[in-house]
Scaffold this active site. Structure first.
Site, PDB file in Angstrom:
ATOM      1  N   ARG A 267      35.723  59.856  49.254  1.00 14.22           N
ATOM      2  CA  ARG A 267      34.671  59.212  48.475  1.00 14.22           C
ATOM      3  C   ARG A 267      34.262  57.940  49.203  1.00 14.22           C
ATOM      4  O   ARG A 267      35.109  57.246  49.788  1.00 14.22           O
ATOM      5  CB  ARG A 267      35.156  58.856  47.070  1.00 14.22           C
ATOM      6  CG  ARG A 267      35.283  60.052  46.124  1.00 14.22           C
ATOM      7  CD  ARG A 267      33.924  60.619  45.721  1.00 14.22           C
ATOM      8  NE  ARG A 267      34.028  61.725  44.785  1.00 14.22           N
ATOM      9  CZ  ARG A 267      34.041  63.011  45.112  1.00 14.22           C
ATOM     10  NH1 ARG A 267      33.960  63.369  46.383  1.00 14.22           N
ATOM     11  NH2 ARG A 267      34.114  63.950  44.188  1.00 14.22           N
ATOM     12  N   GLU A 296      26.260  55.932  47.568  1.00 15.27           N
ATOM     13  CA  GLU A 296      25.599  57.213  47.728  1.00 15.27           C
ATOM     14  C   GLU A 296      24.487  57.406  46.683  1.00 15.27           C
ATOM     15  O   GLU A 296      24.704  57.079  45.525  1.00 15.27           O
ATOM     16  CB  GLU A 296      26.663  58.319  47.564  1.00 15.27           C
ATOM     17  CG  GLU A 296      26.357  59.538  48.357  1.00 15.27           C
ATOM     18  CD  GLU A 296      27.575  60.451  48.462  1.00 15.27           C
ATOM     19  OE1 GLU A 296      28.655  59.966  48.869  1.00 15.27           O
ATOM     20  OE2 GLU A 296      27.442  61.625  48.143  1.00 15.27           O
ATOM     21  N   HIS A 314      27.105  64.458  52.377  1.00 16.07           N
ATOM     22  CA  HIS A 314      28.109  64.972  51.418  1.00 16.07           C
ATOM     23  C   HIS A 314      28.102  66.510  51.391  1.00 16.07           C
ATOM     24  O   HIS A 314      27.891  67.127  50.335  1.00 16.07           O
ATOM     25  CB  HIS A 314      27.837  64.415  50.003  1.00 16.07           C
ATOM     26  CG  HIS A 314      29.067  64.394  49.131  1.00 16.07           C
ATOM     27  ND1 HIS A 314      29.298  63.412  48.189  1.00 16.07           N
ATOM     28  CD2 HIS A 314      30.129  65.241  49.038  1.00 16.07           C
ATOM     29  CE1 HIS A 314      30.440  63.658  47.555  1.00 16.07           C
ATOM     30  NE2 HIS A 314      30.964  64.766  48.054  1.00 16.07           N
TER      31      HIS A 314
HETATM   32  N1  LIG Z   1      33.285  65.157  50.671  1.00 11.53           N
HETATM   33  C1  LIG Z   1      33.430  66.206  49.877  1.00 11.53           C
HETATM   34  O1  LIG Z   1      32.538  67.049  49.695  1.00 11.53           O
HETATM   35  C2  LIG Z   1      34.746  66.407  49.176  1.00 11.53           C
HETATM   36  C3  LIG Z   1      35.197  67.701  48.924  1.00 11.53           C
HETATM   37  C4  LIG Z   1      36.411  67.857  48.248  1.00 11.53           C
HETATM   38  C5  LIG Z   1      37.142  66.736  47.840  1.00 11.53           C
HETATM   39  N2  LIG Z   1      36.661  65.502  48.096  1.00 11.53           N
HETATM   40  C6  LIG Z   1      37.443  64.311  47.697  1.00 11.53           C
HETATM   41  O2  LIG Z   1      38.761  64.470  48.240  1.00 11.53           O
HETATM   42  C7  LIG Z   1      39.714  64.060  47.267  1.00 11.53           C
HETATM   43  C8  LIG Z   1      41.029  64.763  47.538  1.00 11.53           C
HETATM   44  O3  LIG Z   1      40.968  66.146  47.186  1.00 11.53           O
HETATM   45  P1  LIG Z   1      42.308  67.057  47.202  1.00 11.53           P
HETATM   46  O4  LIG Z   1      41.950  68.374  46.642  1.00 11.53           O
HETATM   47  O5  LIG Z   1      42.977  66.982  48.537  1.00 11.53           O
HETATM   48  O6  LIG Z   1      43.180  66.232  46.140  1.00 11.53           O
HETATM   49  P2  LIG Z   1      44.752  66.032  46.070  1.00 11.53           P
HETATM   50  O7  LIG Z   1      45.000  65.458  44.711  1.00 11.53           O
HETATM   51  O8  LIG Z   1      45.453  67.289  46.488  1.00 11.53           O
HETATM   52  O9  LIG Z   1      45.049  64.912  47.185  1.00 11.53           O
HETATM   53  C9  LIG Z   1      44.804  63.549  47.014  1.00 11.53           C
HETATM   54  C10 LIG Z   1      45.898  62.780  47.735  1.00 11.53           C
HETATM   55  O10 LIG Z   1      45.567  61.380  47.692  1.00 11.53           O
HETATM   56  C11 LIG Z   1      46.809  60.702  47.649  1.00 11.53           C
HETATM   57  N3  LIG Z   1      46.614  59.311  47.223  1.00 11.53           N
HETATM   58  C12 LIG Z   1      46.344  58.848  45.982  1.00 11.53           C
HETATM   59  N4  LIG Z   1      46.290  57.478  45.999  1.00 11.53           N
HETATM   60  C13 LIG Z   1      46.534  57.116  47.295  1.00 11.53           C
HETATM   61  C14 LIG Z   1      46.644  55.861  47.968  1.00 11.53           C
HETATM   62  N5  LIG Z   1      46.496  54.703  47.282  1.00 11.53           N
HETATM   63  N6  LIG Z   1      46.881  55.852  49.292  1.00 11.53           N
HETATM   64  C15 LIG Z   1      47.043  57.013  49.984  1.00 11.53           C
HETATM   65  N7  LIG Z   1      46.970  58.226  49.395  1.00 11.53           N
HETATM   66  C16 LIG Z   1      46.730  58.277  48.074  1.00 11.53           C
HETATM   67  C17 LIG Z   1      47.642  61.535  46.667  1.00 11.53           C
HETATM   68  O11 LIG Z   1      49.020  61.271  46.804  1.00 11.53           O
HETATM   69  C18 LIG Z   1      47.286  62.947  47.111  1.00 11.53           C
HETATM   70  O12 LIG Z   1      48.197  63.406  48.091  1.00 11.53           O
HETATM   71  C19 LIG Z   1      39.049  64.425  45.912  1.00 11.53           C
HETATM   72  O13 LIG Z   1      39.569  63.632  44.857  1.00 11.53           O
HETATM   73  C20 LIG Z   1      37.586  64.159  46.181  1.00 11.53           C
HETATM   74  O14 LIG Z   1      37.253  62.846  45.802  1.00 11.53           O
HETATM   75  C21 LIG Z   1      35.485  65.312  48.750  1.00 11.53           C
HETATM   76  O1  LIG Z   2      35.035  66.366  44.939  1.00  9.26           O
HETATM   77  C1  LIG Z   2      34.397  67.331  45.362  1.00  9.26           C
HETATM   78  O2  LIG Z   2      34.675  68.501  45.024  1.00  9.26           O
HETATM   79  C2  LIG Z   2      33.307  67.142  46.345  1.00  9.26           C
HETATM   80  O3  LIG Z   2      32.963  65.852  46.574  1.00  9.26           O
HETATM   81  C3  LIG Z   2      32.146  68.055  46.187  1.00  9.26           C
HETATM   82  O4  LIG Z   2      32.416  69.079  47.040  1.00  9.26           O
END
Ligand SMILES: NC(=O)c1ccc[n+]([C@@H]2O[C@H](COP(=O)([O-])OP(=O)(O)OC[C@H]3O[C@@H](n4cnc5c(N)ncnc54)[C@H](O)[C@@H]3O)[C@@H](O)[C@H]2O)c1
Ligand SMILES: O=C(O)[C@H](O)CO
Length: 380
Positions: A267, A296, A314
């Site tokens: 994010r 964004e 994104h």
């Molecule tokens: N750009 C995109 O299109 C896109 C797509 C998918 C997910 N995302 C973002 O990616 C994030 C992660 O997704 P995921 O499925 O891997 O989630 P997840 O919950 O499996 O992983 C998140 C990780 O962040 C870690 N974390 C939390 N606080 C932290 C800190 N202070 N310092 C370091 N690490 C910390 C957690 O321990 C966990 O391992 C989502 O919450 C979303 O915001 C973005």
């Molecule tokens: O959190 C998510 O799933 C993404 O930002 C959109 O793909």
């Protein structure tokens, strides 16, 4: 109040009214809802980000559930409106749900869904693409070609970083962060298809050693500063919350190697973007690949002019299979709550919901506040 102007209705006589604030890819999600007696209303208004008022108008007087988007502000006002309309469920079409006030949803007994798992590899692939594109200056080189500036091979033309043997730091090693790290190994292993994947790093390390090469190693860092100091490529994948807001700030940027590559597919606010622009200006060999932005859809002043930044809108989860799967998971989250189904036991293993040739399990794939609401877990 700004009323949404354009709605597409499917199965007008359905018993349950489910609203999607945006058209979503594919039709499986619509069919699954219709088969279970839902009237599906899709807002087709040509406005990228709907306001709270727009969504209140969409919810109307009777609404059983809403599928929404990460650009929407799901707080007290919207959950109160959904509850008044008899709503039981909301699902983001996203894994991240920092746009949702889960406590407000709990207050009204509304289940909140998200879409983990289906986008893990797709997002990790974009992070890897950005890492490589940044290292090898691919966007700059492409622009140069298109501008007709190429007049022959030169020893110093678009010289970038060699990634072989460099250290990759993953901050937020959850689903996506781990997939990104694994992928780096998979890229290397694809050259040796006979290597068994029992212990990827161990086996590959032995293979390299046997061939007189430096084995690939891994270690768990004891602090973030250790990762920042040591890594050549850093990929950010944490959730956005109070602990990760501006996790990468001026001081931490200064800790990183001068020629490091920083990738953000999590994010935008995880990075202090003003500090980043300044750092990019001061360190022309430092490079970033950004899929997300602090304000964004806007970029902080100066970012778009930086040659050492690659910026994409994104799109980390934007593969057809993934986006259709996200829509399906979001729809099934809402449907499951409406129908009183239990919660799927493991939100990381959502394949049974994505098999187009079979009926999905009678469960909600991923409800983030299921414990707070005391919802039963599926035994399937
Ligand atoms: N750009 C995109 O299109 C896109 C797509 C998918 C997910 N995302 C973002 O990616 C994030 C992660 O997704 P995921 O499925 O891997 O989630 P997840 O919950 O499996 O992983 C998140 C990780 O962040 C870690 N974390 C939390 N606080 C932290 C800190 N202070 N310092 C370091 N690490 C910390 C957690 O321990 C966990 O391992 C989502 O919450 C979303 O915001 C973005
Ligand atoms: O959190 C998510 O799933 C993404 O930002 C959109 O793909």
């Amino acid at each position: 109040m700004a009323k949404p102007v354009s709605i597409e209705v499917w199965n007008p006589n359905g018993k349950y009214r489910v609203v999607s604030t945006k058209p979503m890819p594919g039709t499986r999600w619509i069919n699954l809802l219709i088969e279970q007696d839902c009237r599906v209303e899709i807002c087709t208004q040509k406005k990228t980000i709907l306001s709270v008022e727009d969504i209140i108008a969409l919810i109307g007087d009777k609404c059983d559930g809403v599928i929404g988007q990460l650009t929407e502000d799901w707080g007290e006002t919207l959950f109160a409106a959904l509850s008044r309309a008899g709503g039981k469920a909301f699902s983001n079409m996203a894994v991240g749900y920092n746009n949702v006030d889960v406590n407000a949803a709990n207050k009204y007994g509304i289940a909140v869904g998200n879409t983990p798992g289906v986008l893990t590899e797709t997002t990790a692939e974009l992070a890897a693409s950005l890492s490589l594109a940044a290292a090898r200056r691919i966007v700059e080189a492409d622009e140069f070609m298109r501008a007709g500036l190429y007049d022959g091979w030169l020893p110093n033309l678009f010289v970038g970083n060699l990634l072989k043997g460099q250290t990759v730091g993953v901050i937020g090693a959850g689903r996506i962060g781990s997939a990104y790290a694994r992928m780096m190994q998979v890229i290397l292993l694809s050259k040796s298809p006979d290597v068994v994947f029992s212990s990827i790093l161990g086996t590959y390390g032995q293979f390299l050693k046997a061939n007189g090469e430096q084995p690939v190693t891994w270690k768990r860092a004891s602090s973030m500063d250790e990762v920042l100091r040591e890594a050549d490529v850093i990929s950010l994948h944490p959730v956005l919350d109070k602990t990760t807001y501006h996790l990468i700030n001026k001081e931490r940027l200064a800790t990183m190697k001068k020629e490091a590559i920083l990738v953000n597919c999590s994010r935008g606010p995880v990075i202090d973007e003003v500090a980043l622009v300044e750092h990019l200006k001061q360190n022309p060999m430092f490079r970033v690949g950004l899929d997300v932005f602090e304000d964004e859809p806007y970029m902080k002043p100066g970012l778009s002019e930086m040659k050492n930044a690659i910026v994409v809108p994104h799109i980390a989860s934007a593969s057809k299979w993934t986006r259709e799967g996200m829509a399906t998971l979001a729809a099934l989250n809402v449907l499951g709550k409406i129908k009183g189904y239990p919660i799927w036991g493991n939100p990381n293993q959502v394949e049974p919901f994505l098999n187009e040739n079979a009926q999905p399990p009678a469960a909600s794939p991923s409800i983030v506040n299921s414990k707070a609401l005391g919802l039963p877990v599926s035994r399937l």
